[in-house]
Design an enzyme around this catalytic site. Sequence first.
Site, PDB file in Angstrom:
ATOM      1  N   LYS A 151       0.871  -1.188   0.000  1.00  0.00           N
ATOM      2  CA  LYS A 151       0.000   0.000   0.000  1.00  0.00           C
ATOM      3  C   LYS A 151       0.894   1.220   0.000  1.00  0.00           C
ATOM      4  CE  LYS A 151      -4.407   0.993   0.023  1.00  0.00           C
ATOM      5  NZ  LYS A 151      -5.516   0.197  -0.564  1.00  0.00           N
TER       6      LYS A 151
HETATM    7  P1  NAD Z   1     -13.163   7.588  -3.511  1.00  0.00           P
HETATM    8  O1  NAD Z   1     -12.164   8.608  -3.194  1.00  0.00           O
HETATM    9  O2  NAD Z   1     -13.581   7.384  -4.924  1.00  0.00           O
HETATM   10  O3  NAD Z   1     -14.494   7.849  -2.653  1.00  0.00           O
HETATM   11  C1  NAD Z   1     -14.474   7.990  -1.274  1.00  0.00           C
HETATM   12  C2  NAD Z   1     -15.853   8.436  -0.822  1.00  0.00           C
HETATM   13  O4  NAD Z   1     -15.866   8.446   0.601  1.00  0.00           O
HETATM   14  C3  NAD Z   1     -16.230   9.842  -1.272  1.00  0.00           C
HETATM   15  O5  NAD Z   1     -17.597   9.865  -1.635  1.00  0.00           O
HETATM   16  C4  NAD Z   1     -16.019  10.682  -0.008  1.00  0.00           C
HETATM   17  O6  NAD Z   1     -16.861  11.818   0.025  1.00  0.00           O
HETATM   18  C5  NAD Z   1     -16.433   9.678   1.047  1.00  0.00           C
HETATM   19  N1  NAD Z   1     -15.888   9.995   2.372  1.00  0.00           N
HETATM   20  C6  NAD Z   1     -14.650  10.437   2.690  1.00  0.00           C
HETATM   21  N2  NAD Z   1     -14.564  10.646   4.005  1.00  0.00           N
HETATM   22  C7  NAD Z   1     -15.781  10.313   4.523  1.00  0.00           C
HETATM   23  C8  NAD Z   1     -16.326  10.336   5.822  1.00  0.00           C
HETATM   24  N3  NAD Z   1     -15.591  10.716   6.867  1.00  0.00           N
HETATM   25  N4  NAD Z   1     -17.624   9.951   5.977  1.00  0.00           N
HETATM   26  C9  NAD Z   1     -18.389   9.544   4.936  1.00  0.00           C
HETATM   27  N5  NAD Z   1     -17.911   9.507   3.673  1.00  0.00           N
HETATM   28  C10 NAD Z   1     -16.636   9.899   3.484  1.00  0.00           C
HETATM   29  O7  NAD Z   1     -12.594   6.226  -2.877  1.00  0.00           O
HETATM   30  P2  NAD Z   1     -12.943   4.732  -3.295  1.00  0.00           P
HETATM   31  O8  NAD Z   1     -11.945   4.287  -4.308  1.00  0.00           O
HETATM   32  O9  NAD Z   1     -14.393   4.614  -3.558  1.00  0.00           O
HETATM   33  O10 NAD Z   1     -12.545   3.972  -1.943  1.00  0.00           O
HETATM   34  C11 NAD Z   1     -13.455   3.875  -0.865  1.00  0.00           C
HETATM   35  C12 NAD Z   1     -13.017   2.757   0.069  1.00  0.00           C
HETATM   36  O11 NAD Z   1     -12.958   1.538  -0.673  1.00  0.00           O
HETATM   37  C13 NAD Z   1     -11.635   2.927   0.688  1.00  0.00           C
HETATM   38  O12 NAD Z   1     -11.634   2.349   1.985  1.00  0.00           O
HETATM   39  C14 NAD Z   1     -10.742   2.101  -0.213  1.00  0.00           C
HETATM   40  O13 NAD Z   1      -9.564   1.662   0.452  1.00  0.00           O
HETATM   41  C15 NAD Z   1     -11.676   0.949  -0.514  1.00  0.00           C
HETATM   42  N6  NAD Z   1     -11.336   0.210  -1.722  1.00  0.00           N
HETATM   43  C16 NAD Z   1     -11.288   0.820  -2.946  1.00  0.00           C
HETATM   44  C17 NAD Z   1     -10.983   0.073  -4.074  1.00  0.00           C
HETATM   45  C18 NAD Z   1     -10.982   0.678  -5.450  1.00  0.00           C
HETATM   46  O14 NAD Z   1     -10.848  -0.074  -6.421  1.00  0.00           O
HETATM   47  N7  NAD Z   1     -11.173   1.967  -5.593  1.00  0.00           N
HETATM   48  C19 NAD Z   1     -10.677  -1.297  -3.959  1.00  0.00           C
HETATM   49  C20 NAD Z   1     -10.745  -1.894  -2.699  1.00  0.00           C
HETATM   50  C21 NAD Z   1     -11.068  -1.131  -1.585  1.00  0.00           C
END
Ligand code: NAD
Length: 415
Positions: free
Chosen positions: A105
């Site tokens: 990471k």
């Molecule tokens: P992103 O940046 O596209 O979206 C994040 C979202 O979370 C946004 O809508 C933001 O407004 C919201 N957010 C941020 N802080 C917040 C809070 N305190 N309360 C409520 N909402 C909040 O990110 P993503 O890629 O969708 O990732 C989201 C989660 O999924 C993370 O934990 C990431 O590690 C995990 N994840 C992502 C992927 C991927 O392929 N993108 C894969 C596996 C896991």
Amino acid sequence: MTNNNSFQGVLDRLEAVNKHLNLPPAIYNRLRSPRRSLIVSLPVRMDNGEVKCFEGYRVHYNTARGPAKGGIRYHQNVTLNEIITLAALMTWKCAIVDLPFGGAKGGVACDTTKMSRDEIKRMTRRYTHEIAMFIGPESDILAPDMYTDEQIMAWIMDTYSTIKGYSVPGVVTGKPVCLGGSLGRKTATSHGLVTVLLEAVKHLGLSYKDLAVSIIGFGNVGATAADILHEKGMRIVGLADSKAAIYNAKGLDIKSVKRYKADKKSLAGFKDAEQVSLNELVGLKCDILIPAAMEGQINSKNAKNVKARIVAEGANDPTTREADAILNDKGVFVLPDILANAGGVVVSYFEWVQDIQRYFWHEDEIQKRLENIMVKAFKHVLTIAQDKKVDMRTAAMILGVGRVAEASAVRGLYP
Ligand code: NAD
């Protein structure tokens, strides 16, 4: 809520799982710490001419099963402890879906909402330059995570390729398709999440039509999951982003929520819903709760109020250990992050394979292969859970940690 020592949670869970695995001490101790951690300082010229220094990290947690693999996060609360935690989770996750990868990471402590696109580009290029000796298609492959997107992956690929003197698409996944990105990567995490969620719905004997869903996070994972579940006939009743949470028991019109969010950059003030706090949203009536934002959002304060039958962890590490115990006591079926959100890394693996072969697959083939892997992993984890009478997280860790330990044991100790 960001936990200052989220890695302690990894160690506690590892200890609990070792009661089932009984690993030799040498292997168990090795799994309790990251293989390598790099801290870099990034001087970046801001638009006003000043030079600001950001701190960045890249961690290889374990590489026994193959090159390290993991995303890059840009967030003001990023710490080395958080990145080590997420790298450990990536290690178990890649093993659960049986990919030939270890876990990594990375991240930079920064607030991209206060930076211009050019500043983000310069910071990304400097970050890539500083970790260039640490990454590569054979050693460590990057990907998007919170607040990083396919354009940022394109800048990483370009910077790394410029250093090498030739194009190296396989150093990063989640790139634009025109640079060797894979069809289906953008939606892969949510597709994988929905695949295992539907398996859980079937296992619990529920009918998925008209199930009510609340989702915390409306970014890549959350918004795409909302789209797919809405199409499948489920009602999205609750949504939250970093600024607001909204709820409508009759169901939200996802298209108009998306238009509103694109226009206002926030869910705050969306008129066809009640505005609630995040903690309230967690406790409001729904059948399925999907945390898809930050760590620790389901915690000892709000877990007791959860009404959902299923919690499907789109986010990494969204449920604290205390909350996990509360949910298990309440009989909530928790689909753990290391299984539920593995679809992203599965299609990242497909992207890496396609980049190395310079041969690209059709989207329907990608979807079919993704679904097969996710269903197989779900069934394997469920069988372990039933055989050992443990929850799905413990079962998933028994599978993932067990596979990493097996590879470490067979490779042996050097020198
Ligand atoms: P992103 O940046 O596209 O979206 C994040 C979202 O979370 C946004 O809508 C933001 O407004 C919201 N957010 C941020 N802080 C917040 C809070 N305190 N309360 C409520 N909402 C909040 O990110 P993503 O890629 O969708 O990732 C989201 C989660 O999924 C993370 O934990 C990431 O590690 C995990 N994840 C992502 C992927 C991927 O392929 N993108 C894969 C596996 C896991």
